[in-house]
Design an enzyme around this catalytic site. Structure first.
Site, PDB file in Angstrom:
ATOM      1  N   GLU A  43      -0.904  -5.798 -27.753  1.00  0.00           N
ATOM      2  CA  GLU A  43       0.171  -5.639 -26.971  1.00  0.00           C
ATOM      3  C   GLU A  43       0.248  -7.299 -26.930  1.00  0.00           C
ATOM      4  O   GLU A  43       1.621  -8.299 -26.957  1.00  0.00           O
ATOM      5  CB  GLU A  43      -0.155  -5.067 -24.953  1.00  0.00           C
ATOM      6  N   ASN A  74       4.599  -1.457 -23.573  1.00  0.00           N
ATOM      7  CA  ASN A  74       4.897  -2.075 -22.973  1.00  0.00           C
ATOM      8  C   ASN A  74       5.438  -3.259 -22.506  1.00  0.00           C
ATOM      9  O   ASN A  74       6.280  -4.335 -23.050  1.00  0.00           O
ATOM     10  CB  ASN A  74       4.466  -1.344 -21.341  1.00  0.00           C
ATOM     11  N   ASP A  75       3.887  -4.040 -22.372  1.00  0.00           N
ATOM     12  CA  ASP A  75       4.049  -5.997 -22.750  1.00  0.00           C
ATOM     13  C   ASP A  75       4.245  -6.364 -24.385  1.00  0.00           C
ATOM     14  O   ASP A  75       4.293  -6.951 -24.598  1.00  0.00           O
ATOM     15  CB  ASP A  75       1.461  -5.922 -22.735  1.00  0.00           C
ATOM     16  N   HIS A 123       1.167  -1.135   0.130  1.00  0.00           N
ATOM     17  CA  HIS A 123      -0.045   0.223  -0.301  1.00  0.00           C
ATOM     18  C   HIS A 123       1.396   1.284  -0.026  1.00  0.00           C
ATOM     19  O   HIS A 123       0.446   2.630  -0.355  1.00  0.00           O
ATOM     20  CB  HIS A 123      -0.661  -0.103   1.094  1.00  0.00           C
ATOM     21  N   CYS A 182      -0.404   3.534 -26.693  1.00  0.00           N
ATOM     22  CA  CYS A 182      -0.788   4.471 -24.973  1.00  0.00           C
ATOM     23  C   CYS A 182       0.273   3.909 -24.265  1.00  0.00           C
ATOM     24  O   CYS A 182      -0.102   4.462 -22.964  1.00  0.00           O
ATOM     25  CB  CYS A 182      -1.578   4.036 -24.579  1.00  0.00           C
ATOM     26  N   ARG A 212      10.662  -7.925 -17.916  1.00  0.00           N
ATOM     27  CA  ARG A 212      10.711  -6.534 -17.512  1.00  0.00           C
ATOM     28  C   ARG A 212      11.480  -6.307 -16.012  1.00  0.00           C
ATOM     29  O   ARG A 212      11.654  -5.742 -16.133  1.00  0.00           O
ATOM     30  CB  ARG A 212       9.914  -5.464 -18.547  1.00  0.00           C
ATOM     31  N   ARG A 222      -7.108   3.140 -16.758  1.00  0.00           N
ATOM     32  CA  ARG A 222      -7.581   2.400 -15.616  1.00  0.00           C
ATOM     33  C   ARG A 222      -7.824   1.773 -14.869  1.00  0.00           C
ATOM     34  O   ARG A 222      -7.628   2.288 -13.531  1.00  0.00           O
ATOM     35  CB  ARG A 222      -5.396   2.312 -14.755  1.00  0.00           C
TER      36      ARG A 222
END
Length: 752
Positions: free
Chosen positions: A603, A626-627, A361, A674, A637, A468
């Site tokens: 992706e 990214n993916d 958290h 994105c 990664r 997201r």
């Protein structure tokens, strides 16, 4: 609630006899929800019916004897719709089937939830009550969450242990290396926050006055809850409601239905309050420590933090009052949410946690607050570094201990330069997003943690290119209700209206875990994540889509994005469920519900080769670099052993991106980017050269990217592109772009 859910699921999983497990299940659910009846029906696909297997409230003799066809009654309707059905007067519903043998005449209220595993309905879990009422959202969320957890247990799915390997940090020349928890660089003085009283110093003692000990415990709990309320109030202006949910979790843990009942039992058995607290806290913390799931292991930290606070109040000691430095780098063995809340926001510049991880958290809230964080720094000698100067590099996970003044000046110069550069970029934030020759671009922001923390004002963006939705799920102890999702999504849509907001459906799995829905896999990035999970649980997907649709009423700027698509069949199934959700909302609100624009994330490499078919099914696609990079290069990664191989500038990645935009343009299929590459100066130049014109990025990069694009000509990029695509390595690609920026006299003005 989270404790109740776990205990119920654990009891079912540990009972070797299924019938006994189901009998215990219905009794525990009935008790937890304080309702009058709970029943469970299991599907028999050979006989095409649901069999009543266990009940607490209906005629117990009917269990194992009464079958309801897949297309019959409310039970069949729940199975067909694959989502919860909540009725105040079930007996008046046209789908209600009278079954005298079960003796349910006295019940009116009905809530049924499907138990679904791998897209297959295994059964239906129901609760009923005599009173004419709709079960509230908390009750419905509890049942949905429980059914989702029970699915794998009832299906006897094997839970494989995740292969985890800890990487030992190494200290060299006064520098520590940890895990990047939140990006940024900060210089400040270490504030070592240690508990005033240590459980290790508490010896176990018995007491012959249980009532007195119980009163002491209740008083300590009351004081502790009041402390949490004050801390939550202090942080409410700086953190989103989702991040503040940890304080609600602490409240629930202290309630009699969770840790409180265990401690009360220990006191009743003759232990003093402090000993009872120690025994229970250490027991539960050890259970979490032994769990394979990284996120759940972090909950052991929360248990210890909670117990420490109660202990402090039991001993009637005040928190140590060490004078805070002007710029605080909060350091602790395990930084927790409540520790963060104790330091005024204007003084907190960074956090360092010896044991935490990116799932804690503290790391999540550090990112929300926009402060750098480094986690898992095992070698940091706490007491020795109290009040010492630290440089925290949250980008790379580095900490410089007691750096020389010259080093501090160098880093301060970097911080000042960054601030000056940002001021330069912001001077043009309100100007059009276009190249020097007038080529228009759409610049959007990636969002998700909290809309109020976006650094770029909404009027200076073209909308949200990636929202997201998973963080409201991650920060809670249960699945958020439909109404909770509606309120959250509505706020985002209103903030950016009339500009589009592209909301990605729930994308958990991989390195994003839900605390109440554990996924244990040997290779999570190639496993059950994204659309694969939500299609297997349509009851979760449908509620989210309905919430999006309702939030979009009278605004009409919602676009829906489907993550982790690897097959066209997944698109077809998702579209079917979206149509169903549209029909349900239209029917519920008696309005004509328009279907929003639907898109797919590119992706997974397999979908790259199906763009023509994809263009006939959806309205747009968005490339998640990214993916895509991770899957094209077969590089995790997050694995430090191979992280150096991960590079979006790899020639194979760039050629794949170029082929995609060429094909999309030929198909007149809207395509955008994105991923992180769109927010990097070198990346956006190459993407623009390829033909991409719509980019979404972190809001902190927006001004810089707009400033850069306004200084390049498309004809110049057209000459650069073939040179770059012919490069044999990522290193050569970067050299070409470096040379280009240098020739344009832009290199010194960019901090990539």
């Amino acid at each position: 609630m989270l404790g109740q859910l776990r205990r119920i699921v654990q009891d079912v999983a540990q009972e070797p006899v299924l019938q006994n497990a189901l009998a215990g299940l219905v009794s525990r659910v009935k008790q937890a929800l304080e309702t009058e009846c709970c029943s469970v029906y299991l599907a028999n696909y050979e006989q095409q019916h649901f069999m009543l297997m266990a009940t607490d409230g209906l005629n117990p003799d009917a269990a194992g004897k009464i079958a309801i066809g897949f297309s019959e009654g409310l039970i069949g309707w729940v199975g067909q719709r694959e989502e919860p059905i909540n009725l105040a007067k079930a007996h008046l519903h046209p789908r209600f089937k009278v079954t005298p043998e079960v003796s349910e005449d006295r019940f009116s209220a009905f809530l049924g939830c499907p138990i679904i595993h791998h897209r297959k309905v295994l059964g239906v879990l129901t609760i009923q009550q005599a009173e004419d009422r709709v079960f509230n959202e908390d009750e419905e969320s509890f049942l949905v969450t429980l059914a989702a957890q029970l699915a794998s247990v009832l299906a006897n799915a094997e839970m494989r242990q995740a292969a985890s390997e800890s990487t030992k940090n190494q200290m060299q020349n006064g520098q520590l290396r940890g895990l990047p928890g939140a990006p940024g660089i900060a210089i400040g003085d270490a504030y070592i926050l240690e508990p005033a009283n240590d459980f290790n110093a508490i010896s176990l003692k018995r007491s012959d006055e249980p009532d007195k000990e119980l009163a002491h415990f209740y008083r300590a709990v009351k004081i502790t809850k009041a402390e949490f309320n004050r801390l939550a109030e202090r942080m409410s202006g700086h953190l989103p409601p989702d991040a503040l949910a940890i304080f609600d979790v602490y409240h629930q843990l202290l309630d009699a239905a969770s840790l409180g009942s265990e401690i009360e039992q220990q006191i009743a058995e003759g232990w003093c309050a402090k000993s009872a607290l120690k025994r229970v806290v250490e027991k539960f913390a050890r259970q979490f420590d032994d769990m394979d799931d990284a996120y759940l292991r972090e909950r052991g930290t929360d248990i210890r933090d909670l117990g420490q606070r109660v202990l402090n109040n039991l001993l009637d000691t005040e928190q140590r009052k060490i004078k805070l430095p002007q710029k605080v780098v909060l350091v602790a063995d395990n930084v927790t949410a409540t520790m963060l809340a104790e330091v005024p926001r204007e003084q907190l510049v960074a956090i360092v946690s010896l044991k935490g991880s990116v799932n804690s958290h503290a790391a999540i809230m550090a990112r929300a607050l926009g402060i750098p964080a480094v986690m898992g720094v095992n070698e940091l000698p706490l007491l020795h570094w109290q009040s010492q100067r630290l440089i925290v590099d949250g980008y790379h996970g580095h900490i410089l201990l007691s750096p020389a003044e010259a080093i501090c000046q160098e880093y301060q110069q970097l911080i000042s330069e960054d601030a000056a550069l940002m001021a330069t970029y912001l001077q043009e934030i309100a100007l059009p997003s276009q190249s020097a020759c007038g080529k228009a671009f759409s610049l959007m922001v990636n969002s998700g943690l909290a809309i109020e923390f976006e650094t770029a004002p909404p009027q200076y963006t073209d909308g949200v290119g990636l929202y997201r939705t998973e963080f409201p799920f991650i920060m809670r102890s249960r699945f958020p209700t439909e109404q909770e999702q509606i309120e959250l999504y509505r706020k985002v849509l209103e903030t950016y209206a009339p500009c589009p907001v592209i909301m990605r459906t729930l994308d958990v799995g991989g390195d994003k875990a839900l605390p109440y829905f554990s996924i244990v896999e040997e290779n999570p990035f190639l496993g059950w994540r994204g659309i694969r999970l939500t299609l297997d649980h349509p009851e979760i997907f449908l509620v989210q889509i309905r919430a999006m649709l309702k939030a979009n009423l009278a605004l009409d700027n919602l676009h829906i994005l489907l993550p982790m698509i690897s097959d066209l069949a997944e698109v077809d199934e998702a579209l079917r469920l979206i149509r169903q959700a549209c029909f349900e909302v239209s029917d519920e609100l008696a309005i004509d519900m328009p279907k929003p624009r639907i898109g797919v994330m590119i992706e997974v490499p397999s979908i790259m080769y199906q763009l023509p078919e994809l263009a006939r099914k959806v309205d747009f696609c968005s490339v998640g670099t990214n993916d895509l990079t991770q899957y094209l290069l077969a590089v995790d990664r997050n694995n430090p052993r191979v992280a150096g191989l991960y590079d979006a500038m790899h020639p194979a990645v760039l050629r794949a991106l170029y082929q995609m935009v060429q094909q999309a343009q030929a198909l007149q299929f809207t395509i955008s980017v994105c991923g992180e590459l769109a927010g990097e100066p070198a990346g956006v130049l190459l993407l623009a050269a390829m033909g991409y014109s719509s980019f979404s990025m972190n809001s902190s990069n927006l001004a810089k990217i707009k400033w850069l694009l306004r200084r390049v000509e498309m004809s110049e990029l057209a000459l650069l592109l073939p040179e770059v695509l012919a490069c044999p390595s990522a290193k050569h690609v970067r050299l070409h772009i470096h040379r280009f920026l240098e020739q344009k006299h832009l290199l010194s003005q960019l901090r990539a």
